[in-house]
Design a protein around this motif. Structure first.
Motif, PDB file in Angstrom:
ATOM      1  N   ASP A 135      33.388 -30.202 -17.304  1.00  0.00           N
ATOM      2  CA  ASP A 135      33.078 -30.691 -18.450  1.00  0.00           C
ATOM      3  C   ASP A 135      34.115 -30.274 -19.440  1.00  0.00           C
ATOM      4  N   ASP A 136      35.519 -29.199 -19.164  1.00  0.00           N
ATOM      5  CA  ASP A 136      36.622 -28.925 -20.004  1.00  0.00           C
ATOM      6  C   ASP A 136      37.223 -30.184 -19.582  1.00  0.00           C
ATOM      7  N   ALA A 137      37.641 -30.501 -18.673  1.00  0.00           N
ATOM      8  CA  ALA A 137      38.593 -31.254 -18.030  1.00  0.00           C
ATOM      9  C   ALA A 137      38.323 -32.726 -19.384  1.00  0.00           C
ATOM     10  N   ALA A 138      37.330 -33.277 -18.875  1.00  0.00           N
ATOM     11  CA  ALA A 138      36.262 -34.555 -19.867  1.00  0.00           C
ATOM     12  C   ALA A 138      36.791 -34.016 -21.042  1.00  0.00           C
ATOM     13  N   GLU A 139      36.566 -33.117 -21.649  1.00  0.00           N
ATOM     14  CA  GLU A 139      37.006 -32.517 -23.132  1.00  0.00           C
ATOM     15  C   GLU A 139      38.412 -32.801 -23.458  1.00  0.00           C
ATOM     16  N   ARG A 140      39.419 -32.731 -22.609  1.00  0.00           N
ATOM     17  CA  ARG A 140      40.949 -32.464 -22.620  1.00  0.00           C
ATOM     18  C   ARG A 140      41.369 -33.695 -22.847  1.00  0.00           C
ATOM     19  N   VAL A 141      40.682 -34.738 -21.382  1.00  0.00           N
ATOM     20  CA  VAL A 141      40.836 -36.364 -21.414  1.00  0.00           C
ATOM     21  C   VAL A 141      40.863 -36.709 -22.719  1.00  0.00           C
TER      22      VAL A 141
ATOM     23  N   LEU B  58      43.251 -38.816 -25.661  1.00  0.00           N
ATOM     24  CA  LEU B  58      43.390 -39.731 -26.723  1.00  0.00           C
ATOM     25  C   LEU B  58      43.223 -39.725 -27.464  1.00  0.00           C
ATOM     26  N   THR B  59      41.938 -39.302 -28.140  1.00  0.00           N
ATOM     27  CA  THR B  59      41.259 -39.724 -29.651  1.00  0.00           C
ATOM     28  C   THR B  59      42.109 -38.197 -30.561  1.00  0.00           C
ATOM     29  N   GLY B  60      42.318 -37.270 -29.867  1.00  0.00           N
ATOM     30  CA  GLY B  60      42.332 -36.041 -31.516  1.00  0.00           C
ATOM     31  C   GLY B  60      40.619 -35.440 -31.364  1.00  0.00           C
ATOM     32  N   LEU B  61      39.634 -36.179 -31.304  1.00  0.00           N
ATOM     33  CA  LEU B  61      38.893 -35.870 -31.306  1.00  0.00           C
ATOM     34  C   LEU B  61      38.394 -34.619 -30.504  1.00  0.00           C
ATOM     35  N   SER B  62      37.550 -33.852 -30.995  1.00  0.00           N
ATOM     36  CA  SER B  62      36.731 -33.072 -29.703  1.00  0.00           C
ATOM     37  C   SER B  62      35.607 -32.633 -30.456  1.00  0.00           C
ATOM     38  N   ASP B  63      34.832 -31.977 -29.664  1.00  0.00           N
ATOM     39  CA  ASP B  63      32.574 -32.079 -30.149  1.00  0.00           C
ATOM     40  C   ASP B  63      31.595 -32.929 -29.992  1.00  0.00           C
ATOM     41  N   LEU B  64      32.251 -34.661 -28.997  1.00  0.00           N
ATOM     42  CA  LEU B  64      32.313 -35.411 -29.583  1.00  0.00           C
ATOM     43  C   LEU B  64      30.491 -35.060 -27.765  1.00  0.00           C
TER      44      LEU B  64
ATOM     45  N   ASN C 234      31.327 -42.642 -33.368  1.00  0.00           N
ATOM     46  CA  ASN C 234      30.834 -42.679 -34.462  1.00  0.00           C
ATOM     47  C   ASN C 234      31.743 -43.807 -35.147  1.00  0.00           C
ATOM     48  N   THR C 235      31.094 -44.351 -36.337  1.00  0.00           N
ATOM     49  CA  THR C 235      31.761 -45.795 -36.892  1.00  0.00           C
ATOM     50  C   THR C 235      32.677 -45.226 -37.880  1.00  0.00           C
ATOM     51  N   GLU C 236      32.315 -44.282 -38.220  1.00  0.00           N
ATOM     52  CA  GLU C 236      33.449 -43.745 -39.544  1.00  0.00           C
ATOM     53  C   GLU C 236      35.352 -43.141 -38.521  1.00  0.00           C
ATOM     54  N   VAL C 237      34.745 -42.542 -37.444  1.00  0.00           N
ATOM     55  CA  VAL C 237      35.976 -42.020 -36.353  1.00  0.00           C
ATOM     56  C   VAL C 237      36.616 -43.407 -35.794  1.00  0.00           C
ATOM     57  N   PHE C 238      35.803 -44.010 -35.026  1.00  0.00           N
ATOM     58  CA  PHE C 238      35.732 -45.863 -35.077  1.00  0.00           C
ATOM     59  C   PHE C 238      37.009 -46.180 -35.601  1.00  0.00           C
TER      60      PHE C 238
ATOM     61  N   LEU D  44      40.557 -44.510 -35.384  1.00  0.00           N
ATOM     62  CA  LEU D  44      41.086 -44.984 -34.376  1.00  0.00           C
ATOM     63  C   LEU D  44      41.579 -45.894 -34.147  1.00  0.00           C
ATOM     64  N   SER D  45      43.410 -46.743 -34.562  1.00  0.00           N
ATOM     65  CA  SER D  45      43.064 -47.664 -34.092  1.00  0.00           C
ATOM     66  C   SER D  45      44.070 -47.685 -33.204  1.00  0.00           C
ATOM     67  N   SER D  46      44.252 -49.096 -32.565  1.00  0.00           N
ATOM     68  CA  SER D  46      44.585 -48.930 -31.236  1.00  0.00           C
ATOM     69  C   SER D  46      45.724 -48.236 -30.663  1.00  0.00           C
ATOM     70  N   THR D  47      46.714 -48.614 -32.231  1.00  0.00           N
ATOM     71  CA  THR D  47      48.264 -48.447 -31.413  1.00  0.00           C
ATOM     72  C   THR D  47      48.660 -47.336 -30.997  1.00  0.00           C
ATOM     73  N   LYS D  48      48.017 -46.083 -31.933  1.00  0.00           N
ATOM     74  CA  LYS D  48      48.726 -44.984 -31.970  1.00  0.00           C
ATOM     75  C   LYS D  48      48.226 -43.481 -31.198  1.00  0.00           C
ATOM     76  N   TYR D  49      46.948 -44.488 -30.153  1.00  0.00           N
ATOM     77  CA  TYR D  49      46.700 -43.745 -29.250  1.00  0.00           C
ATOM     78  C   TYR D  49      46.773 -44.230 -27.910  1.00  0.00           C
TER      79      TYR D  49
END
Lengths: 232, 232
Positions: B57-63, B67-73, B102-106, B109-114
């Motif tokens: 689970d930790d590894a999935a959260e880290r990955v 990529l996204t800068g998001l946690s608690d997903l 979710n849509t707001e976060v979506f 999440l611009s395609s180029t940045k990450y």
């Protein structure tokens, strides 16, 4: 096979199997006493380490075959357990599987011959590591599956009576069903084939044997039918 | 940690993540172009190798965080993939996870940045290894979950209108629902909290915003209620 990922850490990987059986009255699971340290002598699920040239499914099949002498069992992956401290003997990633052993085979699997012992699902002893969590999850999965797929039939002999099927469902869900509704419901599904033979052992009138018809079931599934033995 | 199992083979273990997002119209998944050999430059799920002191689970959260800068997903383990030949770069056991953005976060999440790109679920390009199989399984799991758990709300902003919720369900199941029935059904469940604010952008009359009430939902679950937004 050449491995280009050598710089990354590697881990021991194991499979652990929850083996459900049904003795005609109770739902049971097969446990073994662990034969090596740590936790030697404690109750454990049947498991083993993944080997080089086998897939996870292969490993689960091998472990089950070594214990029971059986192959071609119903086998479903349950979950991968990867907590850092889950195994006190060292870091091991364990992938849990569950399987279902039918009543006839169950009776042939004597406890001493294979070093395993059947335990009533209500009387599971303390298990090593996170094996108790695995059993709880497997039971939940079995209940969900049995609701919408003909998975319960794996636990019965090839021919069975409606009262036997009812008993099995009562054992899986740990509650009583209305006999008449259950019979009506299961016959309405039209996936059972009535045989001419009767079981005369359990009632004076006798009860007809039935076989599960997988072809009819598959037809229903293709047509968008959901097998739901428990709904009203 | 001391490892008493050293004589057994060890394996590289990875996690791969299916990232679902919703842009208000279409269900999408986030893919990346693989940055190393083999299969460099091809479309891939976001993944990474398991490290020493982290759980799966930790590894999935880290990955996901990398990529996204998001946690608690919302994060759910999907399945462990262990075929011997599944990765042409070497033997790797991969545990797949899926998550919902979710849509707001979506939108943030611009395609180029990450280095990732959102793809419509109907237009997923060829993926490396068994990643296509993982996506198919994840979509099936999402559909099953969204039927009986309020998982879909993870894909919406915190406040949403009934038409938005309907659109999301239509995107997940790839079919149209009857608008009036859907509204009646979802309101009968009594898990939505009506706000005083209205969305005036999409219709002249406007549509009230709602919030999902997790407390009410949990109460229903405790009382044996099954959340089933699609049944009749």
């Amino acid at each position: 096979m050449k491995n280009g990922y050598a710089r990354h850490t590697s881990f021991h990987v194991a499979v652990d199997c929850i083996i459900f059986g049904y003795d005609g009255i109770h739902l049971k699971i097969l446990l073994v006493k662990r034969s090596f340290e740590p936790e030697k002598g404690k109750w454990s699920l049947v498991g083993g380490f993944l080997k080089d040239e086998e897939s996870l499914d292969d490993a689960a099949e091998r472990v089950l075959f070594e214990l029971t002498g059986l192959s071609d069992l119903y086998l479903e992956q349950l979950y991968a357990y990867g907590d850092v401290q889950r195994d006190s003997g060292g870091r091991v990633i364990s992938v849990a599987y569950f399987t279902l052993i039918n009543t006839e085979v169950f009776n042939g699997l004597s406890s001493t011959k294979y070093g395993g012992k059947w335990h009533d699902i209500h009387e599971v002893p303390d298990l090593i590591f996170d094996h108790g969590t695995m059993v709880t999850k497997a039971l939940r999965r079995l209940r969900r599956r049995a609701k919408t797929q003909p998975i319960g039939f794996e636990l019965l002999p090839e021919k069975f009576t409606i009262p036997q099927l009812l008993n099995l469902y009562e054992a899986i869900y740990d509650r009583e069903f209305d006999k008449r509704n259950f019979r009506k419901k299961i016959l309405t599904l039209n996936v059972l084939e009535k045989l001419t033979e009767k079981d005369m052992k359990n009632s004076r009138k006798g009860a007809f044997y039935y076989k599960f018809n997988l072809d009819k079931y598959n037809q229903l599934i293709i047509n968008g039918f959901v097998f739901d033995i428990l709904s009203n």
